[in-house]
Design a protein around this motif. Structure first.
Motif: not given
Length: 297
Positions: A21-24, A150-152, A154-157
Motif C-alpha cells: 500500500l505504501e508503494d501505491l 491481491r492488495i493492489a 482488491q484493497v487499494a482500488g
C-alpha cells in the motif's frame, strides 16, 4: 479519505501488505496503538494525506483492542472510506515460516509461551478484529507476489460505495476457503476426472465444457446457483457489505467447480460492475470485463 486498517496473525504477511500500500501512495504506519487511530485520522485529514494505511494487531495492549470496535464504528459513521483487512494463515504454515526466518513471535517476548502457544494465543486475542474485517485474505498458499497483487487490486482500488463480488472455485480435498461467504458443492455432478483423456484438462477447456454440458443436471445446478445469487445479492449489498465471495467446490477444484465458476462469474459480470473470478487450485485470478488481467494475483 481512504483508510485501510491491516490486521491479522503475525507471519501472515501484514508487513508485505502494508509495504504494498505504501508503494501505491498510501501514508503507511506500522503497529499503531488503536487508541491513537482517531487522532491520526483527524490530523492527516486536515493535511494532504488522503490515503492512509495502518497496521493494528496483537502488539497492541488488550484494553486497546477491546476499544477498537467502538473506534471503528465512529469512523464508519463519518465520511471516511474505511475498510479492515484481516490476514490469516494456517497455524502449521506459520510455524514453518517462523522456523525458516528464525524470527521471534511478538507474543513470545517477555513471556514463557512457546511458539505454538503464542500463535494460538494471538488468534484468540484477535478474534474481535477478525469478526470486524471487511476482507479476509488467507495467505497460506499465496506467494509474496500474489499477496501484493491481491492488495493492489482488491484493497487499494476498492471503493466502499461498490461491493466487490468474487466467484471462486476450489477443491474440497484442500478445505473450504476461509474467506468464502457462500459455498456450493458440485461434487454430485458427473466427474471428468474418471476419463483418462480429460484428466489433465481444466474446466476452462473446450473438452471439459463439452463433457459437462452433455448432462442436463449440470445446467440445472448452474441455473439454480445463478438464480439464488441474483435473488439475494441485493440484500447483501443493502447490508453495507464491501466484499462477498461465492465459492463453488468439487473434489479437486480442477474441472466441475472451475466450469461453474467461469460460467457464473461471466453471467454476473453482465449486471454487476466489480466481479472477480478466482480458481484457487489453479492459482489463477482475474477481473471480468476488465481490459487487464492479473494471472496468479
Amino acid at each position: 479519505m481512504q483508510l485501510v486498517i491491516i490486521s491479522g496473525r503475525s507471519g501472515s504477511g501484514k508487513s508485505i501488505a502494508l509495504q504494498a500500500l505504501e508503494d501505491l501512495g498510501f501514508y503507511a504506519i506500522d503497529n499503531l496503538p488503536a487508541m491513537l487511530l482517531g487522532a491520526l485520522v483527524e490530523e492527516l485529514e486536515n493535511g494532504h494525506s488522503r490515503r492512509i494505511a495502518v497496521s493494528i494487531d496483537a502488539r497492541n495492549l488488550p484494553e486497546a483492542l477491546k476499544r477498537f470496535p467502538g473506534l471503528l464504528a465512529d469512523l464508519k459513521r463519518s465520511a471516511i472510506d474505511c475498510q479492515v483487512v484481516y490476514l490469516t494463515s494456517d497455524a502449521r504454515v506459520l510455524l514453518e515460516r517462523y522456523s525458516h526466518t528464525r524470527r521471534r513471535h511478538p507474543l513470545t517476548r517477555n513471556t514463557q509461551l512457546t511458539l505454538a502457544e503464542a500463535i494460538d494465543s494471538e488468534e484468540q486475542a484477535l478474534t474481535g478484529m477478525r469478526d470486524l474485517a471487511d476482507l479476509l485474505i488467507d495467505t497460506t498458499r499465496l506467494s509474496v507476489h500474489e499477496l501484493r497483487g491481491r492488495i493492489a487490486d482488491q484493497v487499494a482500488g476498492h471503493s466502499a460505495a461498490e461491493m466487490t463480488l468474487t466467484v471462486e472455485s476450489f477443491g474440497f480435498k484442500r478445505g473450504v476457503p476461509p474467506d468464502a461467504d457462500i459455498v456450493f458443492d458440485a461434487r454430485c455432478l458427473p466427474n471428468p476426472y474418471w476419463d483418462p483423456t480429460l484428466r489433465d484438462s481444466t474446466g476452462s477447456d473446450a473438452s471439459i465444457i463439452a463433457f459437462l454440458e452433455g448432462y442436463s443436471i449440470v445446467d440445472e445446478m448452474y441455473a439454480d446457483i445463478l438464480a439464488w445469487v441474483e435473488k439475494w445479492l441485493p440484500e447483501y449489498r443493502a447490508s453495507q457489505r464491501s466484499y462477498l465471495t461465492v465459492a463453488i467446490g468439487c473434489t479437486g477444484g480442477q474441472h466441475r467447480s472451475v466450469y461453474l465458476a467461469e460460467r457464473l462469474g461471466h453471467a454476473l459480470a453482465e449486471s454487476h460492475p466489480r466481479v472477480r473470478l478466482r480458481h484457487r487450485e489453479l492459482g489463477q485470478q482475474r477481473r471480468l470485463g476488465a481490459a487487464v488481467e492479473t494471472p496468479g494475483a
